[in-house]
Design a protein around this motif. Structure first.
Motif, PDB file in Angstrom:
ATOM      1  N   LEU A 227     -15.504   2.957  -8.533  1.00 35.19           N
ATOM      2  CA  LEU A 227     -15.126   1.604  -8.129  1.00 35.19           C
ATOM      3  C   LEU A 227     -15.540   1.406  -6.675  1.00 35.19           C
ATOM      4  O   LEU A 227     -14.832   1.825  -5.756  1.00 35.19           O
ATOM      5  CB  LEU A 227     -13.614   1.412  -8.286  1.00 35.19           C
ATOM      6  CG  LEU A 227     -13.039   1.699  -9.679  1.00 35.19           C
ATOM      7  CD1 LEU A 227     -11.518   1.668  -9.650  1.00 35.19           C
ATOM      8  CD2 LEU A 227     -13.579   0.694 -10.699  1.00 35.19           C
ATOM      9  N   PRO A 228     -16.695   0.789  -6.425  1.00 32.65           N
ATOM     10  CA  PRO A 228     -17.187   0.639  -5.045  1.00 32.65           C
ATOM     11  C   PRO A 228     -16.383  -0.407  -4.278  1.00 32.65           C
ATOM     12  O   PRO A 228     -16.135  -1.509  -4.771  1.00 32.65           O
ATOM     13  CB  PRO A 228     -18.643   0.169  -5.229  1.00 32.65           C
ATOM     14  CG  PRO A 228     -18.941   0.294  -6.696  1.00 32.65           C
ATOM     15  CD  PRO A 228     -17.629   0.207  -7.402  1.00 32.65           C
ATOM     16  N   PHE A 229     -15.988  -0.050  -3.053  1.00 35.26           N
ATOM     17  CA  PHE A 229     -15.321  -1.029  -2.195  1.00 35.26           C
ATOM     18  C   PHE A 229     -16.299  -2.125  -1.796  1.00 35.26           C
ATOM     19  O   PHE A 229     -17.510  -1.879  -1.659  1.00 35.26           O
ATOM     20  CB  PHE A 229     -14.810  -0.372  -0.911  1.00 35.26           C
ATOM     21  CG  PHE A 229     -13.701   0.620  -1.114  1.00 35.26           C
ATOM     22  CD1 PHE A 229     -12.833   0.533  -2.189  1.00 35.26           C
ATOM     23  CD2 PHE A 229     -13.521   1.658  -0.209  1.00 35.26           C
ATOM     24  CE1 PHE A 229     -11.807   1.452  -2.365  1.00 35.26           C
ATOM     25  CE2 PHE A 229     -12.494   2.574  -0.365  1.00 35.26           C
ATOM     26  CZ  PHE A 229     -11.635   2.481  -1.447  1.00 35.26           C
ATOM     27  N   GLU A 230     -15.778  -3.321  -1.567  1.00 32.64           N
ATOM     28  CA  GLU A 230     -16.618  -4.379  -1.028  1.00 32.64           C
ATOM     29  C   GLU A 230     -17.031  -4.001   0.402  1.00 32.64           C
ATOM     30  O   GLU A 230     -16.359  -3.226   1.090  1.00 32.64           O
ATOM     31  CB  GLU A 230     -15.896  -5.721  -1.054  1.00 32.64           C
ATOM     32  CG  GLU A 230     -14.633  -5.769  -0.215  1.00 32.64           C
ATOM     33  CD  GLU A 230     -13.963  -7.126  -0.281  1.00 32.64           C
ATOM     34  OE1 GLU A 230     -14.617  -8.079  -0.716  1.00 32.64           O
ATOM     35  OE2 GLU A 230     -12.787  -7.212   0.118  1.00 32.64           O
ATOM     36  N   GLU A 231     -18.144  -4.552   0.858  1.00 33.53           N
ATOM     37  CA  GLU A 231     -18.724  -4.175   2.144  1.00 33.53           C
ATOM     38  C   GLU A 231     -17.769  -4.412   3.307  1.00 33.53           C
ATOM     39  O   GLU A 231     -17.736  -3.630   4.263  1.00 33.53           O
ATOM     40  CB  GLU A 231     -20.028  -4.951   2.370  1.00 33.53           C
ATOM     41  CG  GLU A 231     -20.857  -4.444   3.532  1.00 33.53           C
ATOM     42  CD  GLU A 231     -22.236  -5.084   3.595  1.00 33.53           C
ATOM     43  OE1 GLU A 231     -22.700  -5.330   4.710  1.00 33.53           O
ATOM     44  OE2 GLU A 231     -22.824  -5.325   2.520  1.00 33.53           O
ATOM     45  N   ALA A 232     -16.954  -5.456   3.247  1.00 30.09           N
ATOM     46  CA  ALA A 232     -16.034  -5.768   4.339  1.00 30.09           C
ATOM     47  C   ALA A 232     -15.026  -4.646   4.564  1.00 30.09           C
ATOM     48  O   ALA A 232     -14.645  -4.358   5.718  1.00 30.09           O
ATOM     49  CB  ALA A 232     -15.304  -7.076   4.051  1.00 30.09           C
ATOM     50  N   VAL A 233     -14.577  -4.000   3.498  1.00 32.05           N
ATOM     51  CA  VAL A 233     -13.635  -2.887   3.617  1.00 32.05           C
ATOM     52  C   VAL A 233     -14.289  -1.718   4.333  1.00 32.05           C
ATOM     53  O   VAL A 233     -13.696  -1.100   5.229  1.00 32.05           O
ATOM     54  CB  VAL A 233     -13.141  -2.440   2.216  1.00 32.05           C
ATOM     55  CG1 VAL A 233     -12.349  -1.141   2.312  1.00 32.05           C
ATOM     56  CG2 VAL A 233     -12.292  -3.522   1.590  1.00 32.05           C
ATOM     57  N   VAL A 234     -15.515  -1.422   3.963  1.00 32.63           N
ATOM     58  CA  VAL A 234     -16.240  -0.301   4.565  1.00 32.63           C
ATOM     59  C   VAL A 234     -16.476  -0.554   6.050  1.00 32.63           C
ATOM     60  O   VAL A 234     -16.210   0.313   6.897  1.00 32.63           O
ATOM     61  CB  VAL A 234     -17.581  -0.067   3.842  1.00 32.63           C
ATOM     62  CG1 VAL A 234     -18.319   1.114   4.461  1.00 32.63           C
ATOM     63  CG2 VAL A 234     -17.347   0.160   2.346  1.00 32.63           C
ATOM     64  N   LYS A 235     -16.935  -1.727   6.381  1.00 27.16           N
ATOM     65  CA  LYS A 235     -17.220  -2.053   7.785  1.00 27.16           C
ATOM     66  C   LYS A 235     -15.959  -2.054   8.644  1.00 27.16           C
ATOM     67  O   LYS A 235     -16.006  -1.755   9.830  1.00 27.16           O
ATOM     68  CB  LYS A 235     -17.929  -3.400   7.870  1.00 27.16           C
ATOM     69  CG  LYS A 235     -19.365  -3.358   7.373  1.00 27.16           C
ATOM     70  CD  LYS A 235     -20.076  -4.689   7.587  1.00 27.16           C
ATOM     71  CE  LYS A 235     -21.546  -4.579   7.209  1.00 27.16           C
ATOM     72  NZ  LYS A 235     -22.266  -5.866   7.401  1.00 27.16           N
ATOM     73  N   SER A 236     -14.825  -2.387   8.043  1.00 28.05           N
ATOM     74  CA  SER A 236     -13.576  -2.422   8.800  1.00 28.05           C
ATOM     75  C   SER A 236     -13.167  -1.048   9.315  1.00 28.05           C
ATOM     76  O   SER A 236     -12.398  -0.937  10.267  1.00 28.05           O
ATOM     77  CB  SER A 236     -12.445  -2.973   7.911  1.00 28.05           C
ATOM     78  OG  SER A 236     -11.994  -1.996   6.987  1.00 28.05           O
TER      79      SER A 236
END
Length: 255
Positions: free
Chosen positions: A70-79
């Motif tokens: 289940l890949p996290f959305e990009e905003a979660v990763v960048k945060s």
């Protein structure tokens, strides 16, 4: 049967944020399948822990291990890039994804039952020995056997959609053709001797090229859990997964 399983998983994940009012959103899941009788499952007793479970420990007539990412959305990763501590969004994603995995596995259990078969409802995490910090059912390792990805030097599983996300698995006596497992490495360091970004990102000196101190890693996770205690159990870090070539994709694969 593959198409039916994948349709159920993808639809469930897509609709989950609106149905459960989650803060987190997820990208489309990746799903693979392993033969429950693959002898590599026996080797997990050597590689992980002697007490690591086999698929047949859950279901005596187990045929297939379904693994999904289940890949996290990009905003979660960048945060989670800046600072020493985990971001609130990363902690929230961890908690909400763990619940998603439990809910999804429960849903699949019911669906598979209507087809006349059985399956497990396995939790996403916290099924490990508290002293050794080793899981007796490692979703990452069973997903590796099922062809979902390859391990990076950060000990995370790198999938075709990177390593930033969560892995779930289901054991079932429904027979599904196993996914072909790639022979090549997905980690740039393992494949070409370059990168090492995940090691440089580790904020508690738990990770090195040749080793991993799981106690130092968990020490940082517990530190973050105290900071994020307003949302539930968020024993996370994730710094070794963000802002690296394999965060969102398999960096070896050519476009």
């Amino acid at each position: 049967m593959r198409e039916k399983i994948e349709g159920h998983i993808k639809t469930f994940v897509k609709e989950y944020p609106s149905k459960k009012a989650t803060v987190t959103n997820w990208q489309e899941p990746l799903i693979t399948y392993g033969d429950a009788k693959n002898p590599m499952f026996d080797k997990l007793k050597e590689v992980v822990t002697p007490s690591h479970a086999l698929p047949t420990d859950f279901l005596q007539d187990a045929e297939t291990v379904i693994a999904y990412f289940l890949p996290f959305e990009e905003a979660v990763v960048k945060s989670n890039i800046d600072g020493r501590e985990s971001s609130e969004a990363w902690g929230r994603a961890y908690i909400e994804t763990n619940q998603l995995i439990f809910d999804l596995n429960s849903y699949l259990h019911d669906v598979i039952e209507t087809w006349g078969y059985k399956s497990t409802i396995l939790p996403a995490t916290h099924n490990f020995d508290p002293k050794l910090l080793i899981s007796e059912w490692s979703h990452r390792h069973v997903a590796y056997i099922a062809g979902l990805g390859k391990f990076g030097i950060n000990r995370m599983l790198i999938t075709e959609k990177g390593c930033c996300g969560r892995i779930g698995s289901v054991v079932t006596n429904l027979k599904i053709e196993a996914t072909e497992v790639s022979e090549e490495e997905f980690c740039l360091y393992k494949a070409k001797g370059i990168c090492e970004r995940c090691v440089k990102n580790c904020v508690n000196d738990a990770l090195s090229i040749d080793g991993f101190d799981r106690h130092k890693c968990y020490e940082m996770c517990l530190y973050n859990d105290k900071l994020l205690n307003n949302m539930g159990v968020a024993d996370v870090c994730g710094k070794c997964m963000v802002e690296i070539p394999c965060s969102y994709k398999n960096p070896i694969k050519k476009a």
